[in-house]
Design an enzyme around this catalytic site. Sequence first.
Site, PDB file in Angstrom:
ATOM      1  N   ASP A  46      -5.412  -0.826  16.535  1.00  0.00           N
ATOM      2  CA  ASP A  46      -4.934  -0.134  15.336  1.00  0.00           C
ATOM      3  C   ASP A  46      -5.710  -0.558  14.106  1.00  0.00           C
ATOM      4  O   ASP A  46      -6.035   0.244  13.247  1.00  0.00           O
ATOM      5  CB  ASP A  46      -3.452  -0.466  15.086  1.00  0.00           C
ATOM      6  CG  ASP A  46      -2.583   0.213  16.122  1.00  0.00           C
ATOM      7  OD1 ASP A  46      -3.144   0.833  17.036  1.00  0.00           O
ATOM      8  OD2 ASP A  46      -1.354   0.107  15.998  1.00  0.00           O
ATOM      9  N   ASP A  50      -7.620   1.965  11.736  1.00  0.00           N
ATOM     10  CA  ASP A  50      -7.316   2.078  10.311  1.00  0.00           C
ATOM     11  C   ASP A  50      -8.556   1.801   9.487  1.00  0.00           C
ATOM     12  O   ASP A  50      -8.841   2.455   8.502  1.00  0.00           O
ATOM     13  CB  ASP A  50      -6.239   1.062   9.905  1.00  0.00           C
ATOM     14  CG  ASP A  50      -4.883   1.499  10.395  1.00  0.00           C
ATOM     15  OD1 ASP A  50      -4.745   2.679  10.757  1.00  0.00           O
ATOM     16  OD2 ASP A  50      -3.980   0.660  10.423  1.00  0.00           O
ATOM     17  N   SER A  90       2.370   9.865   5.327  1.00  0.00           N
ATOM     18  CA  SER A  90       1.871   8.632   5.901  1.00  0.00           C
ATOM     19  C   SER A  90       2.077   7.506   4.874  1.00  0.00           C
ATOM     20  O   SER A  90       2.469   7.783   3.753  1.00  0.00           O
ATOM     21  CB  SER A  90       0.386   8.818   6.147  1.00  0.00           C
ATOM     22  OG  SER A  90       0.000   8.266   7.334  1.00  0.00           O
ATOM     23  N   ILE A  91       1.782   6.285   5.261  1.00  0.00           N
ATOM     24  CA  ILE A  91       1.888   5.179   4.301  1.00  0.00           C
ATOM     25  C   ILE A  91       0.490   4.649   4.018  1.00  0.00           C
ATOM     26  O   ILE A  91      -0.273   4.378   4.938  1.00  0.00           O
ATOM     27  CB  ILE A  91       2.777   4.044   4.859  1.00  0.00           C
ATOM     28  CG1 ILE A  91       4.142   4.593   5.264  1.00  0.00           C
ATOM     29  CG2 ILE A  91       2.934   2.934   3.828  1.00  0.00           C
ATOM     30  CD1 ILE A  91       5.068   3.548   5.860  1.00  0.00           C
ATOM     31  N   LYS A 128       6.904  -3.020   9.504  1.00  0.00           N
ATOM     32  CA  LYS A 128       6.308  -1.732   9.825  1.00  0.00           C
ATOM     33  C   LYS A 128       6.297  -1.590  11.342  1.00  0.00           C
ATOM     34  O   LYS A 128       5.569  -2.305  12.041  1.00  0.00           O
ATOM     35  CB  LYS A 128       4.882  -1.644   9.276  1.00  0.00           C
ATOM     36  CG  LYS A 128       4.259  -0.284   9.498  1.00  0.00           C
ATOM     37  CD  LYS A 128       2.912  -0.189   8.812  1.00  0.00           C
ATOM     38  CE  LYS A 128       2.383   1.230   8.923  1.00  0.00           C
ATOM     39  NZ  LYS A 128       2.244   1.713  10.308  1.00  0.00           N
ATOM     40  N   ARG A 144       6.451  13.821  13.984  1.00  0.00           N
ATOM     41  CA  ARG A 144       5.913  13.981  12.639  1.00  0.00           C
ATOM     42  C   ARG A 144       4.895  15.116  12.567  1.00  0.00           C
ATOM     43  O   ARG A 144       4.664  15.696  11.527  1.00  0.00           O
ATOM     44  CB  ARG A 144       5.287  12.682  12.151  1.00  0.00           C
ATOM     45  CG  ARG A 144       5.042  12.757  10.662  1.00  0.00           C
ATOM     46  CD  ARG A 144       4.582  11.443  10.127  1.00  0.00           C
ATOM     47  NE  ARG A 144       3.255  11.146  10.614  1.00  0.00           N
ATOM     48  CZ  ARG A 144       2.629  10.014  10.378  1.00  0.00           C
ATOM     49  NH1 ARG A 144       3.213   9.076   9.693  1.00  0.00           N
ATOM     50  NH2 ARG A 144       1.424   9.814  10.840  1.00  0.00           N
ATOM     51  N   GLU A 175      11.467   5.528  13.839  1.00  0.00           N
ATOM     52  CA  GLU A 175      10.528   5.426  14.961  1.00  0.00           C
ATOM     53  C   GLU A 175      11.281   5.183  16.271  1.00  0.00           C
ATOM     54  O   GLU A 175      12.292   4.481  16.294  1.00  0.00           O
ATOM     55  CB  GLU A 175       9.556   4.248  14.756  1.00  0.00           C
ATOM     56  CG  GLU A 175       8.780   4.315  13.475  1.00  0.00           C
ATOM     57  CD  GLU A 175       7.273   4.361  13.676  1.00  0.00           C
ATOM     58  OE1 GLU A 175       6.802   4.073  14.788  1.00  0.00           O
ATOM     59  OE2 GLU A 175       6.581   4.696  12.700  1.00  0.00           O
ATOM     60  N   CYS A 391     -39.537  -4.786   1.360  1.00  0.00           N
ATOM     61  CA  CYS A 391     -40.882  -4.366   1.734  1.00  0.00           C
ATOM     62  C   CYS A 391     -41.241  -3.259   0.753  1.00  0.00           C
ATOM     63  O   CYS A 391     -40.565  -2.236   0.699  1.00  0.00           O
ATOM     64  CB  CYS A 391     -40.912  -3.829   3.167  1.00  0.00           C
ATOM     65  SG  CYS A 391     -42.460  -2.957   3.536  1.00  0.00           S
TER      66      CYS A 391
HETATM   67 ZN   LIG Z   1     -42.628  -2.564   5.818  1.00  0.00          ZN
END
Ligand SMILES: [Zn+2]
Length: 631
Positions: A46, A50, A90-91, A128, A144, A175, A391
Amino acid sequence: MALSQNIVDKLVRQEILVDELSDKELVQFCQIANLAYRAGKPIVSDQDYDFIYLVALKDRDPDNPLFKFIEPEGRAFSEEKVLLPEAMLSIDKAYSWDEISKWIERLEKSAMQIGLGLDAIQIKATPKLDGFAGFDDGNRLYTRGDGKKGSNISRVFERGLCVFNDAERGLGAGEIVIKKSYFEKYLAHSFEYPRNFQASLIKEKALDEQAQKAIIDKAALFVPFVQLPAWSGFVAELVTKFDQIIAQVLVMVDFDVDGVVFEVVNTDLKTQMGANRKFHRWQVAFKENKDKAQVKVLSVTPQVGRSGKITPVAELEPTLLSGATIVRATGHHYGLVKKQGLGMGSVVELTRSGLVIPKIISVLKPMPVDIPDNCPSCNKPLVWESDFLMCINHKNCPAQIIGKMTYFFKILANNDGLGVATIEKLYAHDIRLVSQIYALNIEHLMVMGFGEKTSMNLINQLNRSVSEQVEDWRFLAAFGMHRMGLGNCENLLKSYYLNDIFDLNLEQITNIDGFAELTAQIIVQGLISIADEFNRLYRYGFNLETTLLTKNLQTLTNELFNKKVVFTGKMSHSRDDMKKHAKSIGIKVSTTISAKTDYLVIGDKTGQKKIQDAEKFGVVVMIEADYLSKI
Ligand SMILES: [Zn+2]
């Protein structure tokens, strides 16, 4: 044109970095990861999801249409979508105390605007839940979905699912979760993640024995958010006891928890802060990445970017962290490498704040560093520009030329197959400019060793990149001028037509809001440097959307242009959306009525006070429908 499985695998194994993806690939990856997650078979953690979705993609492309939608949930359900009783947003997420303190600053600012004392701001913190989101209106239970429409999954209640604490139905958003201790004891051997099991409760087929038992045992439950135990206190306490509060809230329930939700309690302040399309501004979820590892650095490899900047990449002893083996991490720039002592054999503390951006938090055991003298690509001596090792052989350094050509196709983002591997092969056959690539045909490509099918595909993709419409600012940004990323290009082309920008002088650019003089100088020089290549490419007839024209058309047809408008009451669209749209077409939006206000646009349930104010100041009052017809 799906993202190849190969790229997905490489990303998950971190063999390639997120920076190496085109915007389009990044979006596709987010979609794939999202689908996999919803199907109960996440391919990344997750935190990684996220991070890549909310941080990497937002950073790269804040206007991506993906952000207009809430990540759809329950895609696995084919049933018809029904309108949710109320929108489920959403949160917003925060990954550090810094981000939380910024949120606190915003709410303090809003509190001041409504005259609420800072010591009166009340905060609530709840765990949560990492479950399956739903909305219970007492009659039906909905997924949802996209936040506005979801699927009817009332069958879960018909199957006997109870509400947490034996509460009644109809408590709104919550939930479906499974008790952690129960999962570990009875289910962990059959399901890899609790989420897989949670998804199985909702499936349309009859439930298996294990699921039925979990429901009877009240281990599987619907937890309405209002039922959750909470920490509550004033904002000053949150500031001083943040770590304690987090530690306390994370262990409040016997469910999988992936963070802490903070929200404002004061009703007036909540109203004042409101919501955007995706989040309530009065709410934020804190998520922490606790996984860290001490890792030995095997070597530090210099990589040349398209601007000539040398980036140190630390090759690490392969280390398993947050579910993936990490082998590389960026050292950002050689100034930092020198300061930190990030040399061969050093030991670093590593975390994974993102899927493909393992992050070096600190160097625990420094070692002497090896600063390259010469460019690894062209072998020319490198020079320091403040903290950066560069460079400066910009015209002939292979890595820079390949980088620039690759960047063009990546930013244009309406093509496939023109990635770094293809460009390297073209370079080996003396292709140095994007305009030379557009001059190629199938025969040329086959002579270079591309197969017939690949050659045809590449030509098709080149044609497609010309014919498929892109914004003029995206096209300009693809040239990769210094200080001319997508945002600045758009800003410039909101004021001038693409064909006119090459004639602009310093003063004209400085006069555009958002360009300081130094930036303007860099832009003028940059434009001179790309002029020839721009003209060669422009002749191919790219299908460009003209930003200024679109803007002018909107303002021409909009009689409210430059007028001061106040919105009030309940509208058919979210008021925030209406305000945003109004601003985008040149209407001046304000929140309070004064003598300077031109129009008051009213929705349902408008307070008498507002209308009286409008009468007092002689402001024209119109209903939403009239407003919409005028714009
Ligand atoms: Zn170079």
